[in-house]
Design an enzyme around this catalytic site. Structure first.
Site, PDB file in Angstrom:
ATOM      1  N   LYS A 226       8.761 -25.453   7.464  1.00  6.11           N
ATOM      2  CA  LYS A 226      10.096 -25.949   7.133  1.00  6.11           C
ATOM      3  C   LYS A 226      11.002 -24.730   7.004  1.00  6.11           C
ATOM      4  CE  LYS A 226       7.265 -29.303   5.384  1.00  6.11           C
ATOM      5  NZ  LYS A 226       5.802 -29.169   5.292  1.00  6.11           N
ATOM      6  N   ASP A 231      23.296 -18.530  10.975  1.00 10.22           N
ATOM      7  CA  ASP A 231      24.000 -17.287  11.322  1.00 10.22           C
ATOM      8  C   ASP A 231      23.239 -16.034  10.882  1.00 10.22           C
ATOM      9  OD1 ASP A 231      26.050 -18.744  12.474  1.00 10.22           O
ATOM     10  OD2 ASP A 231      27.333 -18.682  10.702  1.00 10.22           O
TER      11      ASP A 231
END
Length: 484
Positions: A226, A231
């Protein structure tokens, strides 16, 4: 005619004997633990034909030819990228506390990934807080979003995440979503998945198996990580799938799933981004290394050294298993563990027993009711040994405790996607963080204490008085524990 049928029967028996003998030899010559080999031999002999088919489907660590070739070709380039982190001033082994130095050495030597300082961490322990935080960060994305999950389930705030991704894609943010084909099977056929794809979000199925190729790759190898990276500035990892617990498995009879996620900023974000890039390339063949981490860490920000530990087919085998054993065996005062599925390897079981027997307080918190009947019974088969060694077992009654965490001496911790079972430790794609920060570890330990308050302690005397049927079921499922 009778002679023909007799001959046909003899030929059939002969072919079956050759098949079983061949598979038996293959099981025996494979290098793995004796318990795993014996479990498979038992299945093959007890379930004629079916046992052999099961072995071909689930018996060997076979990633598939194409993925295996990609992983092999990728290893050196990715290790080279990781090793460049040694020159980053966020890697300061001489100033990193000694708690995780041995883990840093192991991961650097085997995978090329060093422990990095200069991170900030936020422990998020409610689904509302987690999903809101993810949505808020997605809304701020400018360049790309990388996500991978085992389960993505529509409903509630999970749909809010989809809406945020659609808006991000529409404003030019590249969104790469990698979901396990089995765990997220229902989501792929949902309207929400279709809306994401229509908006330009790239949604890829990990480890998809077509019926015609089911014997060419092990079916139960799963993408269990997970990870969210935005960015290369913000990352998340932990135990929670992309689900809203109020809309997930409400009919399973185990209560709501209880999870945590960690929000991270700093150099470790880039390492998690690289793990996603690895998984994306294994599945698609597309290579795109993440940006290099910021390597101008101020001296007063040398906090939160984190070791990222990935494992799975194509990566150094048993790396997380090694880290767990090293951490637990070096504990001086206490070890506190939470896991939803507890089916330990023989080595890990002995490490837990030995650690408790030398006077370390070892506490295990697992759910009282499990969504896997087989795992639930198999877990109980280990209670007697652990209780006799002094391990304290807490059975959580507040739902399905899905948090995967280990706190060592209340000084450092492990937190991530890894269950203490053979599947997570040896088969699946997993990731865990080793965090050497006393304040963060204290927060996690306090959370573990709240789990204990919602648990009942297993009494050793009463456990010895359990029924014969109870003992029989434990032993039956224990026999299958090496392959659960």
């Amino acid at each position: 005619m009778e002679g023909f049928y007799q001959a046909l029967t003899l030929i059939g028996i002969g072919l079956y004997w050759m098949l079983v003998a061949g598979v038996t030899i293959r099981v025996v010559i494979k290098r793995r633990s004796v318990s795993v080999s014996l479990a498979w031999l038992m299945i093959i002999y007890i379930l004629p034909i079916i046992g052999v088919i099961f072995y071909f489907l689930f018996g060997e660590l076979n990633l598939g030819k194409k993925r295996a070739e990609r992983a092999q070709a990728m290893f050196i380039p990715y290790k080279t990228w990781f090793l460049k982190l040694l020159d980053c001033n966020a890697h300061l082994p001489e100033k990193t506390p000694t708690h995780i130095t041995h883990i840093d050495d192991l991961c650097t030597n085997r995978m090329g990934i060093p422990a990095l300082c200069g991170n900030t961490l936020s422990l998020q322990d409610t689904p509302q807080k987690i999903l809101k935080s993810i949505i808020d960060d997605i809304e701020l994305a400018q360049h790309f979003i990388r996500m991978e999950f085992y389960i993505w389930n529509e409903g509630g705030q999970a749909n809010g995440v989809v809406s945020a991704l659609i808006r991000a894609s529409q404003r030019g943010v590249r969104c790469q979503i990698l979901l396990d084909a089995a765990g997220s099977g229902k989501f792929f056929s949902s309207s929400w998945c279709q809306m994401m794809e229509n908006a330009g979000v790239e949604v890829v199925q990990a480890l998809k198996v077509k019926p015609i190729r089911m014997f060419l790759r092990r079916l139960d190898l799963r993408q269990h990580r997970k990870i969210i990276v935005i960015d290369d500035a913000v990352a998340y990892t932990g135990s929670m799938n992309l689900v809203d617990p109020e809309y997930f498995k409400q009919d399973a009879g185990v209560g709501m799933w209880v999870d945590v996620m960690v929000r991270i900023t700093g150099p470790t974000v880039n390492v998690l981004s690289a793990i996603h890039c690895w998984d994306w390339e294994v599945e698609t063949g597309e290579r795109s290394f993440p940006t290099a981490p910021e390597c101008h860490i101020e001296q007063d920000n040398l906090l939160h050294p984190i070791q990222v530990v990935p494992s799975g087919p194509g990566m150094p085998e048993n790396l997380i298993h090694q880290v767990l054993n090293i951490s637990i065996s070096r504990a001086l005062k206490s070890v506190t563990i939470t896991t939803p599925y507890f089916v330990p390897s023989e080595e890990l079981l002995q490490t837990l027993r030995t650690t408790a027997q030398r006077g370390v307080k070892v506490e295990l918190i697992i759910p009282k009711n499990n969504d896997s009947i087989m795992v639930g019974w198999a877990s109980k088969a280990f209670y007697a040994e652990l209780l006799s060694a002094g391990v304290v077992i807490h059975e959580f009654t507040g739902g399905l405790l899905h948090t995967k965490s280990v706190v060592i001496d209340e000084q450092y911790c492990l937190i991530g996607t890894v269950n203490l079972d053979v599947r997570s430790l040896w088969l699946n794609f997993e990731v865990t963080l080793v965090v050497d920060d006393a304040e963060f570890t204290k927060q996690l330990y306090w959370l573990q204490q709240t789990y204990m308050e919602q648990s009942t302690v297993v009494d050793e005397t009463r456990w010895r008085e359990r029924s014969l049927l109870h003992r029989f079921l434990e032993r039956v499922f224990y026999l299958f524990s090496p392959i659960l």
